[in-house]
Design a protein around this motif. Structure first.
Motif, mmCIF file in Angstrom:
data_model
loop_
_atom_site.group_PDB
_atom_site.id
_atom_site.type_symbol
_atom_site.label_atom_id
_atom_site.label_comp_id
_atom_site.label_asym_id
_atom_site.label_seq_id
_atom_site.Cartn_x
_atom_site.Cartn_y
_atom_site.Cartn_z
ATOM 1 N N ILE A 67 0.842 -1.206 0.000
ATOM 2 C CA ILE A 67 0.000 0.000 0.000
ATOM 3 C C ILE A 67 0.869 1.245 0.000
ATOM 4 C CG2 ILE A 67 -1.625 1.360 1.380
ATOM 5 C CD1 ILE A 67 -2.859 -1.337 2.275
ATOM 6 N N GLY A 70 2.575 1.695 -3.287
ATOM 7 C CA GLY A 70 1.599 2.181 -4.261
ATOM 8 C C GLY A 70 1.385 3.682 -4.149
ATOM 9 N N PHE A 71 1.279 4.197 -2.923
ATOM 10 C CA PHE A 71 1.132 5.646 -2.735
ATOM 11 C C PHE A 71 2.401 6.380 -3.151
ATOM 12 C CE2 PHE A 71 -2.460 4.748 0.236
ATOM 13 C CZ PHE A 71 -3.404 5.485 -0.452
ATOM 14 N N GLU A 74 2.333 6.642 -6.797
ATOM 15 C CA GLU A 74 1.332 7.619 -7.220
ATOM 16 C C GLU A 74 1.857 9.044 -7.077
ATOM 17 O OE1 GLU A 74 -1.824 9.155 -8.962
ATOM 18 O OE2 GLU A 74 -1.272 7.057 -8.886
ATOM 19 N N HIS A 93 -2.515 -0.923 -5.734
ATOM 20 C CA HIS A 93 -3.696 -0.713 -4.890
ATOM 21 C C HIS A 93 -4.843 -1.635 -5.295
ATOM 22 C CE1 HIS A 93 -1.987 3.419 -3.778
ATOM 23 N NE2 HIS A 93 -1.760 2.554 -2.814
ATOM 24 N N VAL A 97 -6.835 -4.765 -2.980
ATOM 25 C CA VAL A 97 -8.274 -4.689 -2.695
ATOM 26 C C VAL A 97 -8.820 -6.042 -2.254
ATOM 27 C CG1 VAL A 97 -10.537 -4.366 -3.762
ATOM 28 C CG2 VAL A 97 -8.758 -2.682 -4.113
ATOM 29 N N LEU A 108 -9.322 1.528 -0.921
ATOM 30 C CA LEU A 108 -8.263 1.289 -1.895
ATOM 31 C C LEU A 108 -8.812 1.131 -3.306
ATOM 32 C CD1 LEU A 108 -5.898 -1.086 0.071
ATOM 33 C CD2 LEU A 108 -5.501 1.287 -0.547
ATOM 34 N N VAL A 111 -9.368 4.615 -4.461
ATOM 35 C CA VAL A 111 -8.068 5.215 -4.763
ATOM 36 C C VAL A 111 -7.527 4.688 -6.088
ATOM 37 C CG1 VAL A 111 -5.649 5.292 -3.993
ATOM 38 C CG2 VAL A 111 -7.473 5.747 -2.373
ATOM 39 N N ALA A 112 -7.645 3.377 -6.321
ATOM 40 C CA ALA A 112 -7.159 2.793 -7.578
ATOM 41 C C ALA A 112 -7.933 3.338 -8.770
ATOM 42 C CB ALA A 112 -7.267 1.269 -7.520
ATOM 43 N N GLU A 115 -6.689 6.785 -9.410
ATOM 44 C CA GLU A 115 -5.376 6.735 -10.053
ATOM 45 C C GLU A 115 -5.492 6.391 -11.532
ATOM 46 O OE1 GLU A 115 -2.862 5.350 -6.111
ATOM 47 O OE2 GLU A 115 -3.452 3.862 -7.595
#
Length: 135
Positions: A67, A70-71, A74, A93, A97, A108, A111-112, A115
């Protein structure tokens, strides 16, 4: 539910194709990181379907690490306006899930999706050519 796992691997592979097709940059450090995440996600998916006690469901430190990475992808993707890096973050992300669907998985997933929409925005923004002068 395993559709999330396979979709994440597909998005990661798509980002690798985009990285490899970039003429000015070639296969950079992001390509190496993308290949590494592809191998990790593929291995964890195989382990999930084969093992009675899958790693993906038992090690929360691994999930939190993915996680955070992934951030990090991003943020780097937004700063550099790089589509493949954003896709790498979205794929991580989306991959997380499935095992976290009952805790933070919905967040998430949102968020995905955000993104992916950001990557699409950058894609269409880069493809748009300036209008010719009216002179």
């Amino acid at each position: 539910m395993s559709l999330f796992l396979f979709s994440a691997i597909f998005i990661n592979a798509l980002s690798l194709v985009i990285i490899a097709r970039q003429k000015n940059k070639g296969f950079s450090i992001y390509g190496v990181i993308g290949v590494g995440t592809f191998i990790i996600m593929s291995g964890l998916t195989i382990n999930f379907f084969v093992s009675e006690n899958p790693i993906l469901l038992n090690f929360s430190a691994l999930l939190w690490f993915l996680i955070i990475v992934g951030f990090l992808f991003e943020v780097i993707g937004l700063v550099k306006k790089s589509i493949p890096i954003q896709l790498l973050g979205a794929s991580l992300h989306l991959f997380i899930v499935f095992p976290t669907i009952f805790s933070i998985g919905i967040i998430l997933l949102i968020v995905a999706i955000a993104e992916l929409l950001g990557a699409l925005f950058f894609f269409f923004n880069n493809r748009r050519s300036p209008l010719p002068n009216a002179h």
